[in-house]
Design an enzyme around this catalytic site. Sequence first.
Site, short mmCIF file in Angstrom:
data_model
loop_
_atom_site.label_atom_id
_atom_site.label_comp_id
_atom_site.label_asym_id
_atom_site.label_seq_id
_atom_site.Cartn_x
_atom_site.Cartn_y
_atom_site.Cartn_z
N GLU A 153 0.79 -1.23 0.00
CA GLU A 153 0.00 0.00 0.00
C GLU A 153 0.83 1.28 0.00
OE1 GLU A 153 -2.66 -0.54 3.33
OE2 GLU A 153 -3.60 -2.30 2.44
N ASN A 166 2.08 -5.24 -3.18
CA ASN A 166 0.68 -5.52 -2.90
C ASN A 166 -0.09 -4.21 -2.62
OD1 ASN A 166 -1.32 -7.67 -2.25
ND2 ASN A 166 -1.27 -6.83 -0.17
N HIS A 187 -10.46 -5.95 -2.61
CA HIS A 187 -11.57 -5.76 -1.66
C HIS A 187 -12.65 -5.01 -2.40
CE1 HIS A 187 -9.24 -7.13 1.78
NE2 HIS A 187 -8.27 -6.29 1.47
N GLU A 227 -6.34 -10.62 -1.41
CA GLU A 227 -7.19 -10.36 -0.24
C GLU A 227 -8.66 -10.29 -0.64
OE1 GLU A 227 -5.76 -7.04 2.10
OE2 GLU A 227 -3.67 -7.55 1.74
N ASP A 232 -12.39 -10.19 -1.15
CA ASP A 232 -13.70 -10.27 -0.49
C ASP A 232 -14.62 -9.31 -1.23
OD1 ASP A 232 -12.83 -7.80 0.62
OD2 ASP A 232 -12.54 -8.65 2.61
O1 G3I Z 1 -5.12 -8.17 18.83
C1 G3I Z 1 -5.62 -6.92 19.33
C2 G3I Z 1 -6.30 -7.11 20.65
O2 G3I Z 1 -5.36 -7.56 21.58
C3 G3I Z 1 -6.92 -5.78 21.06
O3 G3I Z 1 -7.64 -5.94 22.24
C4 G3I Z 1 -7.84 -5.26 19.98
C5 G3I Z 1 -8.45 -3.90 20.32
O4 G3I Z 1 -8.51 -3.07 19.19
O5 G3I Z 1 -7.11 -5.13 18.80
C6 G3I Z 1 -6.58 -6.35 18.33
O6 G3I Z 1 -5.84 -6.10 17.18
C7 G3I Z 1 -6.60 -5.85 16.02
C8 G3I Z 1 -6.19 -6.86 14.96
O7 G3I Z 1 -6.83 -6.57 13.75
C9 G3I Z 1 -6.53 -8.29 15.35
O8 G3I Z 1 -7.91 -8.45 15.46
C10 G3I Z 1 -6.33 -4.44 15.55
O9 G3I Z 1 -6.85 -3.52 16.48
C11 G3I Z 1 -6.94 -4.21 14.21
O10 G3I Z 1 -6.51 -2.96 13.71
C12 G3I Z 1 -6.49 -5.29 13.25
O11 G3I Z 1 -7.12 -5.08 12.02
C13 G3I Z 1 -6.50 -5.69 10.91
C14 G3I Z 1 -6.10 -4.64 9.92
O12 G3I Z 1 -5.59 -5.25 8.74
C15 G3I Z 1 -5.02 -3.74 10.49
O13 G3I Z 1 -4.54 -2.86 9.57
C16 G3I Z 1 -7.48 -6.68 10.30
O14 G3I Z 1 -7.67 -7.78 11.21
C17 G3I Z 1 -6.94 -7.21 8.99
O15 G3I Z 1 -7.93 -7.97 8.33
C18 G3I Z 1 -6.56 -6.04 8.08
O16 G3I Z 1 -6.01 -6.56 6.89
C19 G3I Z 1 -5.65 -5.59 5.92
C20 G3I Z 1 -4.40 -6.08 5.24
O17 G3I Z 1 -3.37 -6.32 6.18
C21 G3I Z 1 -3.91 -5.09 4.18
N1 G3I Z 1 -4.98 -4.77 3.24
C22 G3I Z 1 -6.24 -4.35 3.84
C23 G3I Z 1 -6.73 -5.38 4.84
C24 G3I Z 1 -8.07 -4.97 5.42
O18 G3I Z 1 -7.97 -3.79 6.16
#
Ligand code: G3I
Length: 302
Positions: free
Chosen positions: A127, A169, A206, A235, A237
Site C-alpha cells: 500500500e 501488494n 476488496h 485479499e 472479499d
Molecule cells: O489483537 C488486538 C487485541 O489484543 C486488542 O484488544 C484489539 C483492540 O482493538 O485489537 C486487536 O488487534 C486488532 C487486529 O486486527 C486483530 O484483530 C487491531 O486492532 C486491528 O486494527 C487489526 O485489524 C486488521 C487490519 O488489517 C489492520 O490494519 C485486520 O484484522 C486485517 O484484516 C486487516 O487486513 C488488511 C491487510 O493487512 C492489508 N490490506 C487491507 C486489509 C483490510 O484492512
Amino acid sequence: ATTLGASAAERGRYFGAAVAASKLSDTAYVTILNREFNSVTPENEMKIDATEPNQNQFNYTNADRIVSHARSRGMQVRGHTLAWHSQQPGWMQSMSGTALRSAMLNHVTQVATHFRGQVVAWDVVNEAFADGSSGARRDSNLQRTGNDWIEAAFRAARAADPGAKLCYNDYNTDDWTHAKTQAVYRLVQDFKQRGVPIDCVGLQSHFNSGSPYPSNYRTTLSSFAALGVDVQITELDIEGAPAATYRNVVADCLAVARCNGITTWGVRDSDSWRASQNPLLFDGGGNKKPAYDAVLAALNVG
Ligand code: G3I
C-alpha cells in the site's frame, strides 16, 4: 475436484485464505481451512507490530504457529507484510530519516531470514501509493526517507530469502484506468527495466459498492503479467458475496496464465474484517454459500 484448493491445483494455481492464529483452536474453522485451502496468509501475525514489537526484539510465536499449521499439511504460505506505513509498532512510528531507513531494512532482513525457505511469496511492500487521481506515492514516514525506499526493501528481501517470490501488494489497483493502478504499473515496469528484484504483484481486490469489481479487471491482470511478473489476487472479499462477481473474478484469473493464485481475506463471514458485509464464501455457521458453488464451478470449467 470437489474443494477449492484441489480444483485450483488442477489449474496450476493455489486457493488460499487469510488465517488468524487465534482461530487455530476453533474446530469448525480449522475443519474448513484444512479441507478447502492450500495456501494461507497470516492476517496480522507477520506485520511489523507483531514481529518486532520492540526494536530488535523479534516475536515470531503466532506467525510460526500459522506457518507450522500450514506447512505440516502441505499448504503454501504467503508472507504479509515486510514494509508498510500502517501497523507499525510505536517505536517505528516515531522514527524518521536514516534511522528509520536502517530500522526498516533491518526488519525486512530479519523477518525474511527467519522464514527463509518457508514462505513462497512475500508482500515485501504494502500500500505505498496514494488514493485518488494523483498517481503519487502515499505520504508516510517510510516515503519521507526517500523515493527509493521500495526498491531498497525489495533488494534486502531478495538478499535474505533468495528463493521467495517478492510481491508489491495494494488495494484499489483493480481498475485498469485508475491512476493508482497506472502508478503501480509504472513502478513494476521501472523495476523490471532496471533489474530491481520483483516477481509478482498482489491485487488485494476488496470489492464493495464504493470500489466495485471493474469490467476491465482481466485487462489489469494481463497487463501486469505482460511485464513479466506473476499476478496474485491476495485479499479477495466482495460485499454481499454475489455469486456472479466471484465467478467473474475466478474466470478472469484463469484467463491469465500468470495469475497463479487467489486468496480470500478470511474463511467465514464472521472471521472477516468487514463481517457486516458478509463478503466471504462461508457463512458464520461454516456453510458453503452460493458464491462458494460459483467459485468451485468456475475453477472446474473446461
Ligand atoms: O489483537 C488486538 C487485541 O489484543 C486488542 O484488544 C484489539 C483492540 O482493538 O485489537 C486487536 O488487534 C486488532 C487486529 O486486527 C486483530 O484483530 C487491531 O486492532 C486491528 O486494527 C487489526 O485489524 C486488521 C487490519 O488489517 C489492520 O490494519 C485486520 O484484522 C486485517 O484484516 C486487516 O487486513 C488488511 C491487510 O493487512 C492489508 N490490506 C487491507 C486489509 C483490510 O484492512
